[in-house]
Motif scaffolding. Structure first.
Motif, PDB file in Angstrom:
ATOM      1  N   PHE A 116     -10.515   7.389 -72.886  1.00 16.10           N
ATOM      2  CA  PHE A 116     -10.589   6.152 -72.116  1.00 16.10           C
ATOM      3  C   PHE A 116     -11.895   5.410 -72.407  1.00 16.10           C
ATOM      4  O   PHE A 116     -11.907   4.196 -72.616  1.00 16.10           O
ATOM      5  CB  PHE A 116     -10.475   6.444 -70.621  1.00 16.10           C
ATOM      6  CG  PHE A 116      -9.115   6.909 -70.182  1.00 16.10           C
ATOM      7  CD1 PHE A 116      -7.972   6.227 -70.561  1.00 16.10           C
ATOM      8  CD2 PHE A 116      -8.964   8.026 -69.372  1.00 16.10           C
ATOM      9  CE1 PHE A 116      -6.709   6.642 -70.161  1.00 16.10           C
ATOM     10  CE2 PHE A 116      -7.708   8.458 -68.968  1.00 16.10           C
ATOM     11  CZ  PHE A 116      -6.583   7.765 -69.364  1.00 16.10           C
ATOM     12  N   ASN A 117     -12.998   6.143 -72.424  1.00 14.94           N
ATOM     13  CA  ASN A 117     -14.298   5.535 -72.679  1.00 14.94           C
ATOM     14  C   ASN A 117     -14.368   4.964 -74.092  1.00 14.94           C
ATOM     15  O   ASN A 117     -14.914   3.878 -74.313  1.00 14.94           O
ATOM     16  CB  ASN A 117     -15.407   6.567 -72.469  1.00 14.94           C
ATOM     17  CG  ASN A 117     -16.780   5.945 -72.429  1.00 14.94           C
ATOM     18  OD1 ASN A 117     -16.998   4.934 -71.758  1.00 14.94           O
ATOM     19  ND2 ASN A 117     -17.724   6.535 -73.154  1.00 14.94           N
TER      20      ASN A 117
ATOM     21  N   ARG B 265     -14.288   0.962 -64.659  1.00 15.83           N
ATOM     22  CA  ARG B 265     -14.252  -0.032 -65.731  1.00 15.83           C
ATOM     23  C   ARG B 265     -12.858  -0.141 -66.317  1.00 15.83           C
ATOM     24  O   ARG B 265     -12.382  -1.234 -66.642  1.00 15.83           O
ATOM     25  CB  ARG B 265     -15.269   0.338 -66.818  1.00 15.83           C
ATOM     26  CG  ARG B 265     -15.415  -0.725 -67.896  1.00 15.83           C
ATOM     27  CD  ARG B 265     -16.423  -0.314 -68.946  1.00 15.83           C
ATOM     28  NE  ARG B 265     -16.404  -1.241 -70.060  1.00 15.83           N
ATOM     29  CZ  ARG B 265     -16.866  -0.980 -71.278  1.00 15.83           C
ATOM     30  NH1 ARG B 265     -17.414   0.213 -71.522  1.00 15.83           N
ATOM     31  NH2 ARG B 265     -16.792  -1.872 -72.250  1.00 15.83           N
ATOM     32  N   TRP B 266     -12.160   1.015 -66.460  1.00 20.04           N
ATOM     33  CA  TRP B 266     -10.792   1.013 -66.966  1.00 20.04           C
ATOM     34  C   TRP B 266      -9.883   0.177 -66.068  1.00 20.04           C
ATOM     35  O   TRP B 266      -9.099  -0.636 -66.544  1.00 20.04           O
ATOM     36  CB  TRP B 266     -10.272   2.442 -67.056  1.00 20.04           C
ATOM     37  CG  TRP B 266      -8.865   2.547 -67.563  1.00 20.04           C
ATOM     38  CD1 TRP B 266      -7.720   2.547 -66.827  1.00 20.04           C
ATOM     39  CD2 TRP B 266      -8.452   2.641 -68.931  1.00 20.04           C
ATOM     40  NE1 TRP B 266      -6.618   2.655 -67.641  1.00 20.04           N
ATOM     41  CE2 TRP B 266      -7.032   2.713 -68.940  1.00 20.04           C
ATOM     42  CE3 TRP B 266      -9.133   2.692 -70.151  1.00 20.04           C
ATOM     43  CZ2 TRP B 266      -6.301   2.812 -70.119  1.00 20.04           C
ATOM     44  CZ3 TRP B 266      -8.394   2.797 -71.329  1.00 20.04           C
ATOM     45  CH2 TRP B 266      -7.008   2.853 -71.296  1.00 20.04           C
ATOM     46  N   GLN B 267     -10.013   0.375 -64.767  1.00 23.14           N
ATOM     47  CA  GLN B 267      -9.188  -0.368 -63.824  1.00 23.14           C
ATOM     48  C   GLN B 267      -9.496  -1.863 -63.882  1.00 23.14           C
ATOM     49  O   GLN B 267      -8.584  -2.699 -63.809  1.00 23.14           O
ATOM     50  CB  GLN B 267      -9.395   0.163 -62.415  1.00 23.14           C
ATOM     51  CG  GLN B 267      -8.415  -0.419 -61.397  1.00 23.14           C
ATOM     52  CD  GLN B 267      -8.474   0.285 -60.066  1.00 23.14           C
ATOM     53  OE1 GLN B 267      -9.484   0.872 -59.700  1.00 23.14           O
ATOM     54  NE2 GLN B 267      -7.379   0.244 -59.326  1.00 23.14           N
ATOM     55  N   LYS B 268     -10.762  -2.185 -64.060  1.00 21.43           N
ATOM     56  CA  LYS B 268     -11.154  -3.590 -64.128  1.00 21.43           C
ATOM     57  C   LYS B 268     -10.589  -4.264 -65.376  1.00 21.43           C
ATOM     58  O   LYS B 268     -10.092  -5.403 -65.326  1.00 21.43           O
ATOM     59  CB  LYS B 268     -12.677  -3.703 -64.117  1.00 21.43           C
ATOM     60  CG  LYS B 268     -13.193  -5.139 -64.155  1.00 21.43           C
ATOM     61  CD  LYS B 268     -14.707  -5.174 -64.111  1.00 21.43           C
ATOM     62  CE  LYS B 268     -15.227  -6.614 -64.162  1.00 21.43           C
ATOM     63  NZ  LYS B 268     -16.711  -6.662 -64.137  1.00 21.43           N
ATOM     64  N   VAL B 269     -10.636  -3.565 -66.516  1.00 27.02           N
ATOM     65  CA  VAL B 269     -10.171  -4.134 -67.785  1.00 27.02           C
ATOM     66  C   VAL B 269      -8.649  -4.220 -67.847  1.00 27.02           C
ATOM     67  O   VAL B 269      -8.081  -5.227 -68.280  1.00 27.02           O
ATOM     68  CB  VAL B 269     -10.702  -3.307 -68.975  1.00 27.02           C
ATOM     69  CG1 VAL B 269     -10.022  -3.725 -70.279  1.00 27.02           C
ATOM     70  CG2 VAL B 269     -12.213  -3.461 -69.098  1.00 27.02           C
TER      71      VAL B 269
ATOM     72  N   GLN C 210     -14.626  10.259 -65.255  1.00 23.91           N
ATOM     73  CA  GLN C 210     -15.860   9.872 -64.575  1.00 23.91           C
ATOM     74  C   GLN C 210     -15.690   8.541 -63.851  1.00 23.91           C
ATOM     75  O   GLN C 210     -15.019   7.636 -64.356  1.00 23.91           O
ATOM     76  CB  GLN C 210     -17.002   9.785 -65.580  1.00 23.91           C
ATOM     77  CG  GLN C 210     -17.348  11.122 -66.223  1.00 23.91           C
ATOM     78  CD  GLN C 210     -18.343  11.005 -67.366  1.00 23.91           C
ATOM     79  OE1 GLN C 210     -18.730   9.902 -67.744  1.00 23.91           O
ATOM     80  NE2 GLN C 210     -18.742  12.135 -67.934  1.00 23.91           N
ATOM     81  N   ARG C 211     -16.280   8.449 -62.671  1.00 18.09           N
ATOM     82  CA  ARG C 211     -16.089   7.261 -61.838  1.00 18.09           C
ATOM     83  C   ARG C 211     -16.419   5.952 -62.569  1.00 18.09           C
ATOM     84  O   ARG C 211     -15.627   5.000 -62.516  1.00 18.09           O
ATOM     85  CB  ARG C 211     -16.921   7.375 -60.556  1.00 18.09           C
ATOM     86  CG  ARG C 211     -16.746   6.177 -59.621  1.00 18.09           C
ATOM     87  CD  ARG C 211     -17.570   6.333 -58.354  1.00 18.09           C
ATOM     88  NE  ARG C 211     -17.043   7.415 -57.529  1.00 18.09           N
ATOM     89  CZ  ARG C 211     -16.057   7.267 -56.657  1.00 18.09           C
ATOM     90  NH1 ARG C 211     -15.475   6.087 -56.507  1.00 18.09           N
ATOM     91  NH2 ARG C 211     -15.640   8.279 -55.946  1.00 18.09           N
ATOM     92  N   PRO C 212     -17.558   5.853 -63.278  1.00 14.39           N
ATOM     93  CA  PRO C 212     -17.851   4.591 -63.970  1.00 14.39           C
ATOM     94  C   PRO C 212     -16.783   4.229 -65.010  1.00 14.39           C
ATOM     95  O   PRO C 212     -16.446   3.058 -65.170  1.00 14.39           O
ATOM     96  CB  PRO C 212     -19.212   4.854 -64.639  1.00 14.39           C
ATOM     97  CG  PRO C 212     -19.830   5.946 -63.839  1.00 14.39           C
ATOM     98  CD  PRO C 212     -18.691   6.800 -63.409  1.00 14.39           C
ATOM     99  N   VAL C 213     -16.274   5.251 -65.709  1.00 16.82           N
ATOM    100  CA  VAL C 213     -15.234   5.003 -66.710  1.00 16.82           C
ATOM    101  C   VAL C 213     -13.945   4.563 -66.018  1.00 16.82           C
ATOM    102  O   VAL C 213     -13.298   3.599 -66.444  1.00 16.82           O
ATOM    103  CB  VAL C 213     -14.980   6.264 -67.559  1.00 16.82           C
ATOM    104  CG1 VAL C 213     -13.794   6.053 -68.512  1.00 16.82           C
ATOM    105  CG2 VAL C 213     -16.232   6.636 -68.351  1.00 16.82           C
TER     106      VAL C 213
END
Length: 351
Positions: free
Chosen positions: A311-312, A345-349, A339-342
């Motif tokens: 994902f990252n 960001r995935w959900q945002k993109v 990881q929460r930041p990943v």
């Protein structure tokens, strides 16, 4: 008694229980769904697709070859050492149709690791991609493997495209080290021979062993987890019940970048979506992120599975954020927690 662990935890549209004995084996499920979704696309790889009907025909031919030509018996172990390509599902379902136990093998194994797994599983035959045949050559005489089936990456991509891919891999990119396995049979030859043979159906039950699925070996020697047909049927029934409210039978396309020789992609992608008439988009080399993103741009994918690093990696690949995510319904992370930041960001993109 109030079952608070169920009633307060499960979504209203997910059943509390499943019927683990609805199907006696994975083969029974394969037969049902390959007929029900015969005209649907089952797998895509490098732009080439195979329908459920075509997969059933080719898997049955491969099963007939294993059974009638090689003489493999119910319960014999069959190793598969290939990356995500069309040969994998053909060999997987073919071996199961022949009543064999599938032993998934990581193509990146060293000779020592490969020898351990083949000896520990007592595999009698195997399918291997020629890129790693040199590894097998070093150890095959120390194992019980008597029959080797060899394949090249482009073998199921059609004559023209397959020839081009195979020449590029072998002669341009030089990804096939020299090897000597003189008695190996080519995969396409095995299929051709199998088409002229008749498979004797094997009456499998839930207690028959479907897989010897080897662990990663991080805490010592890799160990084979014994997975029966009932184990797998129960797991697939659970998975289908959990995601069915999100998805629609016959209309889903899942991105399969994680290797099918690992239990996560094997179960969550290959087998679960097969029971839904879905399409698996097989990504052979997900480490090539630019080409991975290019492949994603060609298809209206509705689901994707991955691990944190995948994902990252996608999020940091140019062009990924510009893809059309309007059809994406489900992203599933496994292996370890994303990881929460990943995840954020995935959900945002992707939305």
């Amino acid at each position: 008694m109030e079952k608070i662990w169920l009633e307060k935890s499960y979504p209203s549209d997910v059943p509390f229980e499943i019927d683990a004995d609805k199907y006696p084996s994975i083969v029974a499920m394969f037969t049902k769904y390959s007929s029900q979704f015969s005209d649907k696309t089952a797998f895509i790889n490098m732009g080439v697709s195979i329908s459920y009907a075509e997969l059933s025909l080719q898997a049955t031919a491969f099963a007939a070859y294993l059974q009638q030509d090689l003489g493999l018996q119910r319960g014999d172990k069959f190793a598969i050492m290939v990356p995500n390509c069309l040969q994998y599902p053909i060999a997987l379902f073919g071996a199961l149709l022949a009543g064999l136990t599938v032993v998934n093998v990581n193509p990146l194994y060293t000779a020592r690791e490969l020898e351990h797994q083949l000896k520990d599983s007592d595999a009698k035959a195997m399918l291997i991609i020629e890129n790693f045949a040199q590894t097998l050559e070093k150890v095959v005489d120390n194992t019980a493997v008597k029959h080797v089936i060899m394949t090249s990456l482009g073998d199921r991509l059609g004559l023209v495209k397959g020839t081009v891919v195979n020449c590029m891999v072998k002669y341009v990119k030089k990804m096939v080290p020299a090897f000597k396995l003189p008695h190996a049979v080519r995969f396409n030859t095995a299929l051709s021979l199998g088409l002229g043979l008749k498979l004797s159906p094997v009456d499998l039950c839930g207690d028959d062993l479907a897989f010897l699925q080897y662990t990663g070996g991080t805490t010592g020697l890799s160990k084979g987890a014994m997975l029966t047909h009932r184990n797998m049927v129960a797991n697939l029934q659970q998975a289908k019940a959990a995601i069915f409210p999100l998805l629609e039978e016959g209309n889903e396309l899942v991105v399969t970048a994680l290797p099918l020789y690992h239990i996560f992609a094997l179960t969550a992608n290959c087998l679960t979506f097969f029971t839904m008439g879905g399409t698996n988009l097989l990504i052979t080399n997900p480490r090539d992120m630019p080409n991975f993103v290019k492949e994603l741009s060609k298809y209206p994918f509705t689901a994707i599975t991955g691990v944190n690093t995948l994902f990252n990696g996608l999020l940091n690949t140019p062009g990924f954020s510009e893809l059309n995510f309007s059809t994406l319904k489900m992203s599933l992370g496994g292996g370890m927690a994303v990881q929460r930041p990943v995840a954020e960001r995935w959900q945002k993109v992707t939305g």
